[in-house]
Design an enzyme around this catalytic site. Structure first.
Site, PDB file in Angstrom:
ATOM      1  N   HIS A 136       0.837  -1.211   0.000  1.00 49.44           N
ATOM      2  CA  HIS A 136       0.000   0.000   0.000  1.00 49.44           C
ATOM      3  C   HIS A 136       0.864   1.250   0.000  1.00 49.44           C
ATOM      4  CE1 HIS A 136      -3.348  -2.617   1.853  1.00 49.44           C
ATOM      5  NE2 HIS A 136      -3.468  -2.539   0.553  1.00 49.44           N
ATOM      6  N   ALA A 161       9.304   6.104   4.049  1.00 50.03           N
ATOM      7  CA  ALA A 161       9.121   4.781   3.449  1.00 50.03           C
ATOM      8  C   ALA A 161       8.659   4.921   2.010  1.00 50.03           C
ATOM      9  CB  ALA A 161       8.097   3.979   4.250  1.00 50.03           C
ATOM     10  N   GLY A 162       9.285   4.145   1.146  1.00 53.10           N
ATOM     11  CA  GLY A 162       8.825   4.136  -0.244  1.00 53.10           C
ATOM     12  C   GLY A 162       9.945   4.248  -1.248  1.00 53.10           C
ATOM     13  N   GLY A 163      10.295   3.118  -1.840  1.00 50.79           N
ATOM     14  CA  GLY A 163      11.261   3.127  -2.937  1.00 50.79           C
ATOM     15  C   GLY A 163      12.699   3.340  -2.515  1.00 50.79           C
ATOM     16  N   GLY A 184      11.382  -1.784   2.979  1.00 49.97           N
ATOM     17  CA  GLY A 184      10.716  -3.076   2.923  1.00 49.97           C
ATOM     18  C   GLY A 184      11.237  -3.953   1.800  1.00 49.97           C
ATOM     19  N   THR A 185      10.789  -3.648   0.577  1.00 47.10           N
ATOM     20  CA  THR A 185      10.996  -4.529  -0.583  1.00 47.10           C
ATOM     21  C   THR A 185      12.403  -5.118  -0.679  1.00 47.10           C
ATOM     22  OG1 THR A 185       9.314  -3.311  -1.802  1.00 47.10           O
ATOM     23  CG2 THR A 185      10.846  -4.631  -3.102  1.00 47.10           C
TER      24      THR A 185
HETATM   25  C1  LIG Z   1       5.353  -7.611   0.580  1.00 49.53           C
HETATM   26  C2  LIG Z   1       5.036  -6.441   1.469  1.00 49.53           C
HETATM   27  C3  LIG Z   1       4.184  -6.606   2.546  1.00 49.53           C
HETATM   28  C4  LIG Z   1       3.896  -5.506   3.383  1.00 49.53           C
HETATM   29  N1  LIG Z   1       3.119  -5.714   4.487  1.00 49.53           N
HETATM   30  C5  LIG Z   1       2.882  -4.674   5.350  1.00 49.53           C
HETATM   31  C6  LIG Z   1       2.139  -4.897   6.547  1.00 49.53           C
HETATM   32  O1  LIG Z   1       1.673  -6.000   6.834  1.00 49.53           O
HETATM   33  N2  LIG Z   1       1.937  -3.825   7.364  1.00 49.53           N
HETATM   34  C7  LIG Z   1       2.447  -2.585   7.089  1.00 49.53           C
HETATM   35  O2  LIG Z   1       2.247  -1.646   7.868  1.00 49.53           O
HETATM   36  N3  LIG Z   1       3.180  -2.363   5.972  1.00 49.53           N
HETATM   37  C8  LIG Z   1       3.413  -3.376   5.111  1.00 49.53           C
HETATM   38  N4  LIG Z   1       4.182  -3.171   3.990  1.00 49.53           N
HETATM   39  C9  LIG Z   1       4.770  -1.839   3.778  1.00 49.53           C
HETATM   40  C10 LIG Z   1       6.158  -1.753   4.392  1.00 49.53           C
HETATM   41  O3  LIG Z   1       6.086  -1.818   5.792  1.00 49.53           O
HETATM   42  C11 LIG Z   1       6.868  -0.448   3.966  1.00 49.53           C
HETATM   43  O4  LIG Z   1       6.072   0.662   4.268  1.00 49.53           O
HETATM   44  C12 LIG Z   1       7.203  -0.454   2.475  1.00 49.53           C
HETATM   45  O5  LIG Z   1       7.711  -1.708   2.107  1.00 49.53           O
HETATM   46  C13 LIG Z   1       8.241   0.612   2.184  1.00 49.53           C
HETATM   47  O6  LIG Z   1       8.455   0.717   0.805  1.00 49.53           O
HETATM   48  P1  LIG Z   1       9.559  -0.138  -0.004  1.00 49.53           P
HETATM   49  O7  LIG Z   1       9.004  -1.521  -0.134  1.00 49.53           O
HETATM   50  O8  LIG Z   1       9.605   0.562  -1.326  1.00 49.53           O
HETATM   51  O9  LIG Z   1      10.836  -0.113   0.760  1.00 49.53           O
HETATM   52  C14 LIG Z   1       4.460  -4.231   3.130  1.00 49.53           C
HETATM   53  C15 LIG Z   1       5.307  -4.082   2.019  1.00 49.53           C
HETATM   54  C16 LIG Z   1       5.602  -5.159   1.201  1.00 49.53           C
HETATM   55  C17 LIG Z   1       6.549  -4.957   0.039  1.00 49.53           C
END
Ligand SMILES: Cc1cc2nc3c(=O)[nH]c(=O)nc-3n(C[C@H](O)[C@H](O)[C@H](O)COP(=O)(O)O)c2cc1C
Length: 254
Positions: A136, A161-163, A184-185
């Site tokens: 999201h 957070a993001g990218g 995250g990713t």
């Molecule tokens: C596969 C996946 C599952 C995620 N699940 C959750 C979650 O359960 N709860 C939450 O708050 N954020 C969740 N996120 C968001 C991450 O905590 C984080 O905000 C996000 O990955 C940051 O962006 P990035 O992936 O570009 O680094 C998820 C992200 C990914 C990629």
């Protein structure tokens, strides 16, 4: 290390702590009876067993759609989890419970309205979920949301957070005014993640043009790899689906 549903696990948290960073996992990754409590005890044990540890936290979905919310919150408070990231719903109860023993609470925010609500409830920090975030995503680019949050709430720490997946990405978030970052990713591909190798390979081998934003997974815009499945379900909700999505009861029909 950001929380990721079905990806983050105990082993990743231990590595995060051993390497001096803060790892976070969704409590819903441990859904069997008593499982979460045991994991928390093991993480607390690991934290005191290493010199100069980082820390760990949990992500709680503070919404009625999470049937384990009450049980999981109690387990986390009993085990004095160092920090929480709350997403969806109202974080009031988590903030009050965590503050009773000195735990910290960071709230996922995508705009100033959410941020104001969390600030009024005494949140300790924001996770600024920006455009491009895996899963999201928020509507605003990091270069816009971070300065806006810092201007409005100068005393509340912000993790961007993001990218972000590189050192230069981290520096650009800090330059925009963030105190830290939430990644995250990139960690999906780490050795400790117990996801399929094909998923890890897809994360490593995909470029920016392989990622699409779809509303058709949960109703909320979500960044995913443009797999055959993503292409099949499509990217936009139609008028009727958008209407169903505005109400928690009708949303279940989707
Ligand atoms: C596969 C996946 C599952 C995620 N699940 C959750 C979650 O359960 N709860 C939450 O708050 N954020 C969740 N996120 C968001 C991450 O905590 C984080 O905000 C996000 O990955 C940051 O962006 P990035 O992936 O570009 O680094 C998820 C992200 C990914 C990629």
């Amino acid at each position: 290390m950001a929380p990721m549903f079905l990806v983050s696990n105990k082993e990743m948290m231990e590595e995060a702590m051993s390497n001096g960073i803060a790892g976070c996992f969704p409590t819903l990754n441990y859904r069997k009876d008593g499982e979460l409590k045991l994991i928390l005890q093991q993480l607390n044990q690991h934290k005191i067993s290493i010199a100069n540890p980082g820390t760990y936290g949990v992500n709680l979905i503070v919404q009625k759609t999470n049937p384990l919310y009450k049980v999981h919150l109690k387990d986390c408070i009993d085990e004095k989890v160092p920090f929480f990231i709350t997403s969806l719903g109202n974080p009031k109860e988590v903030i009050e419970a965590a503050h009773s023993y000195g735990g910290k609470v960071f709230c996922d925010v995508t705009n100033l309205e959410h941020a104001a609500k969390c600030a009024s409830l005494n949140a300790d920090g924001f996770i600024a979920v920006c455009q491009g975030a895996g899963g999201h995503a928020g509507p605003y680019p990091m270069s816009v949301l971070i300065p806006a949050l810092k201007k409005e709430f100068p005393h509340i720490p912000v993790a961007a957070a993001g990218g972000i997946a590189t050192g230069s990405g981290i520096i650009s978030a800090l330059a925009a005014g963030a105190e830290g970052v939430s990644i995250g990713t990139r960690f999906i591909a780490c050795t400790e993640a117990t996801v399929q190798q094909s998923y890890k390979d897809a994360v490593v081998n995909s470029g920016m043009e392989d990622v699409v934003l779809t509303e058709r997974l949960s109703g909320t815009p979500c960044n995913v790899i443009n797999t055959p499945y993503a292409r099949k379900i499509g990217y936009k909700q139609n008028f009727f689906e958008r209407w169903l999505n505005t109400n928690s009861t009708t949303k279940k029909i989707l």
